[in-house]
Design a protein around this motif. Structure first.
Motif, PDB file in Angstrom:
ATOM      1  N   GLY A 179       0.802  -1.397  -0.237  1.00 33.15           N
ATOM      2  CA  GLY A 179       0.119  -0.078   0.098  1.00 33.15           C
ATOM      3  C   GLY A 179       0.862   1.162  -0.032  1.00 33.15           C
ATOM      4  O   GLY A 179       2.164   1.230  -0.420  1.00 33.15           O
ATOM      5  N   GLN A 196      -3.636  -3.306  -9.054  1.00 34.63           N
ATOM      6  CA  GLN A 196      -4.645  -2.836  -8.072  1.00 34.63           C
ATOM      7  C   GLN A 196      -5.656  -4.077  -7.694  1.00 34.63           C
ATOM      8  O   GLN A 196      -6.280  -4.655  -8.535  1.00 34.63           O
ATOM      9  N   ILE A 197      -5.963  -4.150  -6.475  1.00 38.41           N
ATOM     10  CA  ILE A 197      -6.710  -5.097  -5.846  1.00 38.41           C
ATOM     11  C   ILE A 197      -7.801  -4.213  -5.126  1.00 38.41           C
ATOM     12  O   ILE A 197      -7.637  -3.509  -4.275  1.00 38.41           O
ATOM     13  N   GLY A 232      -6.625  -0.840   4.903  1.00 43.13           N
ATOM     14  CA  GLY A 232      -7.632  -1.602   4.904  1.00 43.13           C
ATOM     15  C   GLY A 232      -9.125  -1.039   4.766  1.00 43.13           C
ATOM     16  O   GLY A 232      -9.971  -1.384   5.222  1.00 43.13           O
ATOM     17  N   GLN A 274     -12.970  -0.346   0.499  1.00 45.30           N
ATOM     18  CA  GLN A 274     -13.012  -0.805  -1.231  1.00 45.30           C
ATOM     19  C   GLN A 274     -11.758  -1.404  -1.451  1.00 45.30           C
ATOM     20  O   GLN A 274     -11.725  -2.188  -2.462  1.00 45.30           O
ATOM     21  N   HIS A 275     -10.799  -1.502  -0.670  1.00 44.11           N
ATOM     22  CA  HIS A 275      -9.741  -2.573  -0.676  1.00 44.11           C
ATOM     23  C   HIS A 275     -10.112  -3.854  -0.590  1.00 44.11           C
ATOM     24  O   HIS A 275      -9.777  -5.091  -0.963  1.00 44.11           O
TER      25      HIS A 275
END
Ligand code: FAD
Length: 324
Positions: free
Chosen positions: A211, A251-252, A271, A274-275
């Motif tokens: 991140g 991107q996850i 956290g 959206q992640h």
């Protein structure tokens, strides 16, 4: 007499994709003993993949092999698939919930005038009904759906259904002919892959994600080392992508890829909801964050409060000892 269940299998770089074996297992779970299981394999130079697929499919593998199908192109693939489906008159057709499956399955559904349930993660058969479970609201809830009529189309989320086991005897392999249309409106000239990893992020058993906490492009280096050691793939939060530390293909999350690996290691990721939408279904979640209040710890199975630049190299060192 039984019904026909069809699996539309996929290859990448000439190799059968694991999600296709999961789709075969989905067909096994949804069908009965007297039903026929037939896999369709579309592409070019498919001999090896067809032989492998035949080890897992009960009845038949039908191959549509043509240079025009070497790369996925919606029009050509539908033109190849539609006559095969017309011939087979399937009760249910299974696709992987992949970029190809998500594009092709609704077209097949329109062609067959079929209903579709997408992004299925579990299948249960009771008496005469089959129910399909799929996540809703980015994984915050689940729904069980049933069809009331056939034909039916299903797409399977990768890494959720156990892949099929080999059958006692390999299925028969046959070839279907494909006559390319002279009037295709689009032609794929070249595919430029942006993915930096060798292992497909959505199919990786281990994902090491970074991140904004990785702080720079170079900050991803220790994560890449750990991922390589564990034969996994590197992912990222949107925070890291927006900051220019990595490519958006990593991107996850809600607006990125959805992954469900055996082990997800989140490094310097807060956290955000959206992640979580893209990784919360992972089997084991390990979070490394220097803020003990970070929301990622609420979904983590194991939490390490610390500086990722100290913790990740230590983990790599320890895993190297165990694995060597
Ligand atoms: P931050 O929230 O800034 O967190 C960084 C974390 O790193 C902090 O918790 C900090 O404590 C920790 N940290 C810092 N330094 C270290 C260190 N040295 N060691 C250990 N820990 C450290 N986000 C996604 O990820 N995927 C999506 O698909 C997505 N889609 C979105 C869609 C919409 C419509 C919107 C509005 C937002 C979306 N977002 C998405 C963004 C999301 O809301 C968050 O902004 C983003 O996930 C934050 O990324 P991050 O956790 O990397 O950064």
């Amino acid at each position: 007499m039984g019904n026909t269940y069809v699996i539309v299998a996929e290859t990448r770089g000439g190799r059968l994709r694991q999600v296709s074996l999961e789709a075969v297992q989905a067909a096994v779970l949804a069908s009965r003993d007297e039903d026929k299981l037939i896999a369709l394999l579309l592409g070019h130079q498919l001999q090896e993949a067809a032989t492998e697929l035949a080890r897992y499919v009960k009845d038949q593998v039908m191959v549509i092999d043509h240079p025009d199908l070497a790369m996925y192109q919606a029009e050509a693939y539908l033109a190849a698939l539609a006559p095969a489906l017309d011939q087979l008159q399937p009760h249910t057709v299974f696709f992987g919930h992949t970029a190809i499956g998500r594009d092709l399955a609704p077209q097949a559904a329109a062609h067959l005038n079929a209903g579709q349930i997408s992004d299925v993660i579990a299948i249960a058969q009771t008496d005469d009904t089959v129910s399909y479970t799929r996540p809703l609201f980015a994984g915050k809830a689940f729904e069980n759906r049933k069809f009331t009529a056939s034909p039916q189309i299903i797409t399977i989320r990768p890494n959720n259904i156990t892949p099929a086991q080999p059958t006692p005897a390999p299925a028969e392999i046959s070839e279907l002919t494909y006559s390319p249309s002279p009037s295709l409106r689009t032609v794929i000239k070249e595919v430029v892959s942006k993915s930096i990893g060798r292992i497909d992020l959505t199919e990786a058993k281990v994902v090491v994600s970074g991140g904004r906490g990785v702080k720079s492009k170079a900050g991803f280096q220790p994560l890449e080392e750990l991922a390589e050691l564990l034969q996994g793939a590197v992912g990222a939060s949107r925070g890291a992508c927006d900051a220019g530390y990595c490519d958006y293909s990593l991107q996850i999350g809600q607006t990125g890829k959805v992954v469900t690996p055996e082990i997800y290691i989140a490094c310097g990721i807060s956290g955000a909801i959206q992640h979580l939408a893209g990784m919360s279904q992972s089997r084991i979640i390990i979070a490394i964050n220097k803020d003990p209040e970070a929301p990622i710890f609420k979904v983590a199975d194991y939490g390490i409060v610390g500086d990722l630049f100290e913790v990740v190299p230590l983990l790599t060192e320890e895993f190297r000892k165990v694995l060597s």
